[in-house]
Write a protein that holds these residues in place. Structure first.
Motif, PDB file in Angstrom:
ATOM      1  N   GLY A  89       0.837  -1.189   0.000  1.00 24.82           N
ATOM      2  CA  GLY A  89       0.000   0.000   0.000  1.00 24.82           C
ATOM      3  C   GLY A  89       0.872   1.239   0.000  1.00 24.82           C
ATOM      4  N   LYS A  90       0.303   2.360   0.427  1.00 23.24           N
ATOM      5  CA  LYS A  90       1.015   3.640   0.403  1.00 23.24           C
ATOM      6  C   LYS A  90       2.249   3.604   1.287  1.00 23.24           C
ATOM      7  CE  LYS A  90       0.326   8.599   1.164  1.00 23.24           C
ATOM      8  NZ  LYS A  90      -0.651   9.651   1.570  1.00 23.24           N
ATOM      9  N   ASN A  91       2.131   3.062   2.499  1.00 24.18           N
ATOM     10  CA  ASN A  91       3.271   3.023   3.421  1.00 24.18           C
ATOM     11  C   ASN A  91       4.399   2.147   2.880  1.00 24.18           C
ATOM     12  OD1 ASN A  91       1.886   4.669   5.218  1.00 24.18           O
ATOM     13  ND2 ASN A  91       1.012   2.928   6.343  1.00 24.18           N
ATOM     14  N   GLU A  92       4.027   1.031   2.268  1.00 26.63           N
ATOM     15  CA  GLU A  92       5.050   0.118   1.743  1.00 26.63           C
ATOM     16  C   GLU A  92       5.777   0.739   0.548  1.00 26.63           C
ATOM     17  OE1 GLU A  92       2.666  -1.579   4.484  1.00 26.63           O
ATOM     18  OE2 GLU A  92       1.844  -0.924   2.537  1.00 26.63           O
ATOM     19  N   ILE A  93       5.038   1.458  -0.287  1.00 20.59           N
ATOM     20  CA  ILE A  93       5.661   2.125  -1.433  1.00 20.59           C
ATOM     21  C   ILE A  93       6.589   3.235  -0.960  1.00 20.59           C
ATOM     22  CG2 ILE A  93       5.207   3.500  -3.495  1.00 20.59           C
ATOM     23  CD1 ILE A  93       4.590   0.462  -3.684  1.00 20.59           C
ATOM     24  N   ASN A  94       6.176   3.961   0.066  1.00 17.52           N
ATOM     25  CA  ASN A  94       7.053   4.989   0.628  1.00 17.52           C
ATOM     26  C   ASN A  94       8.332   4.379   1.196  1.00 17.52           C
ATOM     27  OD1 ASN A  94       5.331   7.112   0.000  1.00 17.52           O
ATOM     28  ND2 ASN A  94       4.244   7.004   1.962  1.00 17.52           N
ATOM     29  N   PHE A  95       8.213   3.194   1.783  1.00 18.20           N
ATOM     30  CA  PHE A  95       9.397   2.499   2.293  1.00 18.20           C
ATOM     31  C   PHE A  95      10.370   2.192   1.160  1.00 18.20           C
ATOM     32  CE2 PHE A  95      11.411  -1.670   2.773  1.00 18.20           C
ATOM     33  CZ  PHE A  95      12.184  -1.466   3.920  1.00 18.20           C
ATOM     34  N   LEU A  96       9.835   1.699   0.032  1.00 14.23           N
ATOM     35  CA  LEU A  96      10.690   1.376  -1.110  1.00 14.23           C
ATOM     36  C   LEU A  96      11.302   2.638  -1.723  1.00 14.23           C
ATOM     37  CD1 LEU A  96       8.572  -1.415  -2.871  1.00 14.23           C
ATOM     38  CD2 LEU A  96      10.608  -1.701  -1.448  1.00 14.23           C
ATOM     39  N   ARG A  97      10.526   3.711  -1.803  1.00 15.88           N
ATOM     40  CA  ARG A  97      11.049   4.965  -2.363  1.00 15.88           C
ATOM     41  C   ARG A  97      12.167   5.533  -1.490  1.00 15.88           C
ATOM     42  NH1 ARG A  97       6.579   9.251  -4.101  1.00 15.88           N
ATOM     43  NH2 ARG A  97       8.506  10.190  -4.885  1.00 15.88           N
ATOM     44  N   LYS A  98      12.041   5.342  -0.198  1.00 17.91           N
ATOM     45  CA  LYS A  98      13.034   5.871   0.728  1.00 17.91           C
ATOM     46  C   LYS A  98      14.335   5.074   0.682  1.00 17.91           C
ATOM     47  CE  LYS A  98      13.705   6.838   5.666  1.00 17.91           C
ATOM     48  NZ  LYS A  98      13.074   6.776   7.015  1.00 17.91           N
ATOM     49  N   HIS A 135       7.023   1.789 -11.926  1.00 14.68           N
ATOM     50  CA  HIS A 135       7.103   0.406 -11.456  1.00 14.68           C
ATOM     51  C   HIS A 135       6.535   0.269 -10.046  1.00 14.68           C
ATOM     52  CE1 HIS A 135      10.738  -0.071 -14.390  1.00 14.68           C
ATOM     53  NE2 HIS A 135       9.574  -0.047 -15.017  1.00 14.68           N
ATOM     54  N   LEU A 136       6.799   1.257  -9.207  1.00 20.14           N
ATOM     55  CA  LEU A 136       6.264   1.213  -7.842  1.00 20.14           C
ATOM     56  C   LEU A 136       4.744   1.291  -7.847  1.00 20.14           C
ATOM     57  CD1 LEU A 136       8.811   3.541  -6.000  1.00 20.14           C
ATOM     58  CD2 LEU A 136       8.607   1.062  -5.772  1.00 20.14           C
ATOM     59  N   LYS A 137       4.190   2.140  -8.711  1.00 20.06           N
ATOM     60  CA  LYS A 137       2.736   2.247  -8.799  1.00 20.06           C
ATOM     61  C   LYS A 137       2.127   0.937  -9.307  1.00 20.06           C
ATOM     62  CE  LYS A 137       2.389   7.263  -9.476  1.00 20.06           C
ATOM     63  NZ  LYS A 137       1.999   8.345 -10.409  1.00 20.06           N
ATOM     64  N   SER A 138       2.816   0.284 -10.249  1.00 13.78           N
ATOM     65  CA  SER A 138       2.331  -1.003 -10.758  1.00 13.78           C
ATOM     66  C   SER A 138       2.324  -2.052  -9.656  1.00 13.78           C
ATOM     67  CB  SER A 138       3.215  -1.471 -11.920  1.00 13.78           C
ATOM     68  OG  SER A 138       3.163  -0.566 -13.000  1.00 13.78           O
ATOM     69  N   ALA A 139       3.365  -2.003  -8.816  1.00 15.39           N
ATOM     70  CA  ALA A 139       3.455  -2.974  -7.725  1.00 15.39           C
ATOM     71  C   ALA A 139       2.377  -2.755  -6.675  1.00 15.39           C
ATOM     72  CB  ALA A 139       4.839  -2.893  -7.080  1.00 15.39           C
ATOM     73  N   ALA A 140       1.911  -1.490  -6.554  1.00 15.36           N
ATOM     74  CA  ALA A 140       0.898  -1.181  -5.544  1.00 15.36           C
ATOM     75  C   ALA A 140      -0.514  -1.223  -6.095  1.00 15.36           C
ATOM     76  CB  ALA A 140       1.165   0.203  -4.945  1.00 15.36           C
ATOM     77  N   ALA A 141      -0.659  -1.394  -7.416  1.00 12.12           N
ATOM     78  CA  ALA A 141      -1.989  -1.375  -8.030  1.00 12.12           C
ATOM     79  C   ALA A 141      -2.841  -2.516  -7.494  1.00 12.12           C
ATOM     80  CB  ALA A 141      -1.875  -1.458  -9.551  1.00 12.12           C
ATOM     81  N   SER A 142      -4.091  -2.198  -7.202  1.00 10.72           N
ATOM     82  CA  SER A 142      -4.995  -3.225  -6.667  1.00 10.72           C
ATOM     83  C   SER A 142      -5.496  -4.163  -7.753  1.00 10.72           C
ATOM     84  CB  SER A 142      -6.194  -2.559  -5.981  1.00 10.72           C
ATOM     85  OG  SER A 142      -6.887  -1.709  -6.886  1.00 10.72           O
ATOM     86  N   VAL A 143      -5.504  -3.687  -9.010  1.00 10.39           N
ATOM     87  CA  VAL A 143      -5.942  -4.512 -10.138  1.00 10.39           C
ATOM     88  C   VAL A 143      -4.742  -5.239 -10.722  1.00 10.39           C
ATOM     89  CG1 VAL A 143      -7.044  -4.533 -12.399  1.00 10.39           C
ATOM     90  CG2 VAL A 143      -7.814  -2.910 -10.649  1.00 10.39           C
ATOM     91  N   SER A 144      -4.843  -6.555 -10.804  1.00 11.78           N
ATOM     92  CA  SER A 144      -3.728  -7.355 -11.309  1.00 11.78           C
ATOM     93  C   SER A 144      -3.559  -7.151 -12.812  1.00 11.78           C
ATOM     94  CB  SER A 144      -3.958  -8.848 -11.030  1.00 11.78           C
ATOM     95  OG  SER A 144      -3.996  -9.076  -9.639  1.00 11.78           O
ATOM     96  N   PHE A 145      -2.304  -7.203 -13.258  1.00 13.95           N
ATOM     97  CA  PHE A 145      -2.034  -7.164 -14.694  1.00 13.95           C
ATOM     98  C   PHE A 145      -2.565  -8.446 -15.327  1.00 13.95           C
ATOM     99  CE2 PHE A 145       0.557  -3.717 -13.492  1.00 13.95           C
ATOM    100  CZ  PHE A 145       0.942  -3.021 -14.627  1.00 13.95           C
ATOM    101  N   GLN A 146      -2.933  -8.351 -16.592  1.00 13.29           N
ATOM    102  CA  GLN A 146      -3.523  -9.487 -17.278  1.00 13.29           C
ATOM    103  C   GLN A 146      -2.491 -10.464 -17.821  1.00 13.29           C
ATOM    104  OE1 GLN A 146      -6.900 -10.086 -17.297  1.00 13.29           O
ATOM    105  NE2 GLN A 146      -6.847  -8.366 -15.871  1.00 13.29           N
ATOM    106  N   ASP A 205       5.175  -9.682  -7.725  1.00 12.75           N
ATOM    107  CA  ASP A 205       6.080  -8.765  -8.415  1.00 12.75           C
ATOM    108  C   ASP A 205       7.464  -8.852  -7.787  1.00 12.75           C
ATOM    109  OD1 ASP A 205       3.747  -7.994  -9.686  1.00 12.75           O
ATOM    110  OD2 ASP A 205       3.455  -6.238  -8.418  1.00 12.75           O
ATOM    111  N   PHE A 206       8.486  -8.655  -8.607  1.00 14.63           N
ATOM    112  CA  PHE A 206       9.866  -8.728  -8.136  1.00 14.63           C
ATOM    113  C   PHE A 206      10.652  -7.502  -8.580  1.00 14.63           C
ATOM    114  CE2 PHE A 206       8.678 -13.241  -8.524  1.00 14.63           C
ATOM    115  CZ  PHE A 206       9.039 -13.708  -7.268  1.00 14.63           C
ATOM    116  N   PHE A 207      11.410  -6.944  -7.650  1.00 17.36           N
ATOM    117  CA  PHE A 207      12.497  -6.024  -7.964  1.00 17.36           C
ATOM    118  C   PHE A 207      13.780  -6.776  -7.655  1.00 17.36           C
ATOM    119  CE2 PHE A 207       9.017  -3.101  -7.030  1.00 17.36           C
ATOM    120  CZ  PHE A 207       9.139  -2.144  -8.025  1.00 17.36           C
TER     121      PHE A 207
END
Length: 321
Positions: free
Chosen positions: A34-43, A51-62, A93-95
């Motif tokens: 979610g938002k907190n986890e994405i902020n952790f990765l950005r920091k 890529h971070l937004k894709s990892a946090a998206a609630s809708v799965s890629f097809q 998802d993997f980084f």
């Protein structure tokens, strides 16, 4: 040795450290970012915001995808998850870069959770423990997830055997629902797994400062073979489902035909009786056998002879068999 730390409710960190080498491998696992986890990765990491937004998206890629950045790879992969007798796509998802691997799961991938727990309890059992390469750790994760697919396929095969027993034991109506459920699940797995082979072939070209390229290529070639075997099994199961469906439909149609045949024969046999009763039920003058002391029994005999004649005709035509 292995150093495990829970950073938050959704973030876990595992440091895989082989004392015989100077390198360390950091594995960060995030559940439903979610938002907190994405902020952790950005920091802590210099990842592309898209890529971070894709990892946090609630809708799965097809479909699975791979994105190459100068400092890391970003992967979106899907694996089948059984939920309430229905196969759904579990996204992970993997980084991956030098010395680190970050996994982000969006569904309950039990096989992945088991592997992460194994890394916490017994890190020296991992191939990546001796090599301390994120590329090898990714290989082990994917191998574990692909092996989990075999368990799902085995369950489907068992289900198909049970459906076959239902069909040939006369329970065609019950088999219909089971067939449609299995067909839907096989189709869903095919959609989930259809592009894995292409992604894995691209990963075969990964480079690592810790592991020779040929070794990486050999490991990921094994994963490509896994996807081929899974796809072959899915093809066989798809054909088996079609055969069971057609067989079940044929038996249902045959059963319906027999029912209609029985009803038709019954209606034709009853027709002379109804016709005779209608004729003698008319209030007309000079009706035969009216007033005759044995008139009733004569009419009954005539009706019986007419029905018997119809039965003899059906038997001669072999319509009763």
């Amino acid at each position: 040795m292995s150093n495990y730390k829970r950073i938050s409710d959704r973030i876990e960190e595992l440091i895989i450290d082989n004392p015989r080498t100077e390198e360390k491998l950091k594995w960060v696992n995030i559940i439903n970012a979610g938002k907190n986890e994405i902020n952790f990765l950005r920091k802590n990491y210099n990842f592309n915001l898209t890529h971070l937004k894709s990892a946090a998206a609630s809708v799965s890629f097809q479909r699975p995808q791979i994105f190459k950045d100068p400092d890391y790879l970003f992967l979106i992969l899907h694996f089948p998850v059984l939920k309430d007798d229905k196969i759904i796509a579990g996204e992970i998802d993997f980084f991956i870069g030098h010395g680190f691997l970050i996994s982000i799961t969006k569904n309950n991938l039990k096989d992945f959770i088991k592997f992460f727990d194994l890394g916490k309890k017994s890190p020296d059992s991992l191939v990546s423990f001796s090599l301390e390469s994120s590329a090898i750790l990714l290989y082990e994760i994917l191998e574990h997830l692909l092996n989990g697919c075999y368990n799902i396929l085995d369950d489907i095969s068992i289900d198909l055997n049970e459906i076959e027993e239902l069909i040939f034991s006369g329970k065609q109506k019950e088999a219909v629902t089971r067939i449609l459920t299995s067909r839907r699940n096989v189709i869903n797995i095919r959609k989930i797994m259809q592009n894995h082979k292409n992604i894995l072939k691209q990963l075969m070209g990964m480079e690592s400062s810790l592991v020779e390229r040929q070794i990486i290529k050999r490991y990921y070639a094994d994963l490509v073979e896994h996807t081929k075997r899974i796809w072959e099994t899915l093809d066989n199961q798809k054909e088996m489902i079609e055969v069971l469906y057609n067989t079940n439909e044929s038996l249902l149609n045959n059963r319906m035909t027999n029912i209609m045949k029985t009803l038709t024969i019954f209606s034709v046999i009853v027709f002379p009786l109804s016709l005779t009763a209608e004729i003698f039920g008319m209030n007309t003058e000079y009706m035969p056998f009216v007033g005759h002391p044995f008139g009733f029994w004569i009419i009954i005999i005539l009706m019986s002879c007419a029905s018997l004649l119809m039965l003899l005709i059906f038997e001669r035509k072999k319509w009763l068999r």
